[in-house]
Motif scaffolding. Structure first.
Motif, PDB file in Angstrom:
ATOM      1  N   MET A   1       6.069  -9.040 -24.005  1.00 22.93           N
ATOM      2  CA  MET A   1       4.880  -9.806 -23.712  1.00 22.93           C
ATOM      3  C   MET A   1       3.807  -8.860 -23.176  1.00 22.93           C
ATOM      4  N   LYS A   2       2.565  -9.155 -23.511  1.00 23.18           N
ATOM      5  CA  LYS A   2       1.470  -8.294 -23.076  1.00 23.18           C
ATOM      6  C   LYS A   2       0.893  -8.792 -21.749  1.00 23.18           C
ATOM      7  N   TYR A   3       0.594  -7.824 -20.881  1.00 17.50           N
ATOM      8  CA  TYR A   3       0.016  -8.102 -19.570  1.00 17.50           C
ATOM      9  C   TYR A   3      -1.145  -7.156 -19.326  1.00 17.50           C
ATOM     10  N   MET A   4      -2.116  -7.647 -18.545  1.00 15.84           N
ATOM     11  CA  MET A   4      -3.185  -6.797 -18.050  1.00 15.84           C
ATOM     12  C   MET A   4      -2.883  -6.481 -16.596  1.00 15.84           C
ATOM     13  N   LEU A   5      -2.989  -5.221 -16.258  1.00 15.51           N
ATOM     14  CA  LEU A   5      -2.938  -4.798 -14.860  1.00 15.51           C
ATOM     15  C   LEU A   5      -4.381  -4.489 -14.489  1.00 15.51           C
ATOM     16  N   LEU A   6      -4.997  -5.368 -13.714  1.00 18.21           N
ATOM     17  CA  LEU A   6      -6.407  -5.241 -13.354  1.00 18.21           C
ATOM     18  C   LEU A   6      -6.496  -4.578 -11.982  1.00 18.21           C
ATOM     19  N   ILE A   7      -7.107  -3.421 -11.933  1.00 15.67           N
ATOM     20  CA  ILE A   7      -7.137  -2.600 -10.719  1.00 15.67           C
ATOM     21  C   ILE A   7      -8.396  -2.926  -9.918  1.00 15.67           C
ATOM     22  N   HIS A   8      -8.179  -3.407  -8.701  1.00 13.45           N
ATOM     23  CA  HIS A   8      -9.278  -3.735  -7.792  1.00 13.45           C
ATOM     24  C   HIS A   8      -9.149  -2.872  -6.545  1.00 13.45           C
ATOM     25  N   GLY A   9     -10.272  -2.375  -6.063  1.00 13.34           N
ATOM     26  CA  GLY A   9     -10.254  -1.587  -4.835  1.00 13.34           C
ATOM     27  C   GLY A   9     -11.659  -1.398  -4.318  1.00 13.34           C
ATOM     28  N   GLU A  10     -11.752  -0.782  -3.155  1.00 14.82           N
ATOM     29  CA  GLU A  10     -13.063  -0.491  -2.580  1.00 14.82           C
ATOM     30  C   GLU A  10     -13.649   0.694  -3.334  1.00 14.82           C
ATOM     31  N   GLU A  11     -14.711   0.430  -4.050  1.00 15.60           N
ATOM     32  CA  GLU A  11     -15.304   1.421  -4.945  1.00 15.60           C
ATOM     33  C   GLU A  11     -15.654   2.726  -4.231  1.00 15.60           C
ATOM     34  N   ALA A  12     -16.222   2.642  -3.049  1.00 19.22           N
ATOM     35  CA  ALA A  12     -16.604   3.853  -2.319  1.00 19.22           C
ATOM     36  C   ALA A  12     -15.382   4.729  -2.037  1.00 19.22           C
ATOM     37  N   LYS A  13     -14.282   4.098  -1.638  1.00 15.99           N
ATOM     38  CA  LYS A  13     -13.054   4.860  -1.373  1.00 15.99           C
ATOM     39  C   LYS A  13     -12.473   5.441  -2.660  1.00 15.99           C
ATOM     40  N   MET A  14     -12.507   4.643  -3.755  1.00 13.65           N
ATOM     41  CA  MET A  14     -11.992   5.146  -5.033  1.00 13.65           C
ATOM     42  C   MET A  14     -12.804   6.355  -5.493  1.00 13.65           C
ATOM     43  N   ASN A  15     -14.124   6.297  -5.311  1.00  8.37           N
ATOM     44  CA  ASN A  15     -14.981   7.398  -5.752  1.00  8.37           C
ATOM     45  C   ASN A  15     -14.828   8.629  -4.875  1.00  8.37           C
ATOM     46  N   LEU A  16     -14.477   8.448  -3.606  1.00  2.00           N
ATOM     47  CA  LEU A  16     -14.204   9.601  -2.742  1.00  2.00           C
ATOM     48  C   LEU A  16     -12.906  10.286  -3.157  1.00  2.00           C
ATOM     49  N   ALA A  17     -11.894   9.478  -3.498  1.00  2.00           N
ATOM     50  CA  ALA A  17     -10.594  10.027  -3.893  1.00  2.00           C
ATOM     51  C   ALA A  17     -10.694  10.800  -5.201  1.00  2.00           C
ATOM     52  N   THR A  18     -11.384  10.236  -6.164  1.00  2.00           N
ATOM     53  CA  THR A  18     -11.585  10.884  -7.460  1.00  2.00           C
ATOM     54  C   THR A  18     -13.002  10.549  -7.916  1.00  2.00           C
ATOM     55  N   PRO A  19     -13.946  11.442  -7.666  1.00  2.00           N
ATOM     56  CA  PRO A  19     -15.331  11.155  -8.053  1.00  2.00           C
ATOM     57  C   PRO A  19     -15.449  10.895  -9.549  1.00  2.00           C
ATOM     58  N   PRO A  20     -16.378   9.990  -9.935  1.00  2.00           N
ATOM     59  CA  PRO A  20     -16.578   9.735 -11.368  1.00  2.00           C
ATOM     60  C   PRO A  20     -16.856  11.037 -12.110  1.00  2.00           C
ATOM     61  N   GLY A  21     -16.223  11.190 -13.252  1.00  2.00           N
ATOM     62  CA  GLY A  21     -16.401  12.394 -14.057  1.00  2.00           C
ATOM     63  C   GLY A  21     -15.464  13.530 -13.686  1.00  2.00           C
ATOM     64  N   ALA A  22     -14.702  13.363 -12.596  1.00  2.00           N
ATOM     65  CA  ALA A  22     -13.809  14.435 -12.150  1.00  2.00           C
ATOM     66  C   ALA A  22     -12.478  14.436 -12.883  1.00  2.00           C
ATOM     67  N   GLY A  23     -12.261  13.464 -13.732  1.00  2.00           N
ATOM     68  CA  GLY A  23     -10.974  13.377 -14.415  1.00  2.00           C
ATOM     69  C   GLY A  23     -10.003  12.537 -13.614  1.00  2.00           C
ATOM     70  N   MET A  24      -8.767  12.541 -14.043  1.00  3.91           N
ATOM     71  CA  MET A  24      -7.737  11.710 -13.445  1.00  3.91           C
ATOM     72  C   MET A  24      -7.068  12.458 -12.292  1.00  3.91           C
ATOM     73  N   SER A  25      -6.813  11.743 -11.201  1.00  2.00           N
ATOM     74  CA  SER A  25      -6.095  12.356 -10.080  1.00  2.00           C
ATOM     75  C   SER A  25      -4.671  12.684 -10.533  1.00  2.00           C
ATOM     76  N   PRO A  26      -4.017  13.638  -9.872  1.00  3.41           N
ATOM     77  CA  PRO A  26      -2.632  13.962 -10.248  1.00  3.41           C
ATOM     78  C   PRO A  26      -1.695  12.752 -10.171  1.00  3.41           C
ATOM     79  N   GLU A  27      -1.905  11.871  -9.175  1.00  5.28           N
ATOM     80  CA  GLU A  27      -1.065  10.672  -9.051  1.00  5.28           C
ATOM     81  C   GLU A  27      -1.228   9.756 -10.266  1.00  5.28           C
ATOM     82  N   PHE A  28      -2.487   9.520 -10.653  1.00 10.78           N
ATOM     83  CA  PHE A  28      -2.728   8.656 -11.804  1.00 10.78           C
ATOM     84  C   PHE A  28      -2.275   9.319 -13.103  1.00 10.78           C
ATOM     85  N   ALA A  29      -2.423  10.629 -13.192  1.00  7.75           N
ATOM     86  CA  ALA A  29      -1.965  11.338 -14.390  1.00  7.75           C
ATOM     87  C   ALA A  29      -0.449  11.160 -14.554  1.00  7.75           C
ATOM     88  N   ALA A  30       0.300  11.261 -13.452  1.00 10.05           N
ATOM     89  CA  ALA A  30       1.755  11.089 -13.505  1.00 10.05           C
ATOM     90  C   ALA A  30       2.117   9.643 -13.863  1.00 10.05           C
TER      91      ALA A  30
END
Length: 117
Positions: A1-30
């Motif tokens: 069955m198909k599911y969507m995993l919709l990722i919600h978070g505080e945008e400012a914190k997400m952008n600090l962790a991995t700025p837009p255009g910086a590519g995927m963080s090592p955690e997300f890459a794994a």
């Protein structure tokens, strides 16, 4: 069955962790690689920041186009994965493994098939 995993978070914190255009963080890459190796991921993308969004509403035949998100919320929709797994339990297990689940919310929603499947 198909599911969507919709990722919600505080945008400012997400952008600090991995700025837009910086590519995927090592955690997300794994995480991304684990999903690909398991053969369950159908699609997945990070979204650009909410200040680039355009919201469209039609009321009484009139189209309103608004810049940015329609509502102010604590968490913003930042990305998604579409996966194909046997059941909700496995979808939830994959959502729990998502690095964003530690600081935000992963909404798991079954996809409603429109082609009779």
């Amino acid at each position: 069955m198909k599911y969507m995993l919709l990722i919600h978070g505080e945008e400012a914190k997400m952008n600090l962790a991995t700025p837009p255009g910086a590519g995927m963080s090592p955690e997300f890459a794994a995480y991304d690689e684990a999903m690909r190796k398991a053969g369950i991921v159908l699609a997945g993308e990070r979204l650009r920041p909410t200040n680039t969004a355009t919201s469209v509403r039609v009321k009484d035949g009139k189209t309103d186009v608004l810049d940015g998100p329609y509502a102010e919320t604590k968490e913003q929709f930042g990305g998604f994965y579409m996966i194909d797994v046997p059941d909700i339990d496995q979808a939830v297990a994959w959502a729990a493994r998502c690095p964003a689940a530690r600081n935000g919310t992963i909404e798991v929603r079954p996809i409603w098939p429109t082609n009779g499947q």
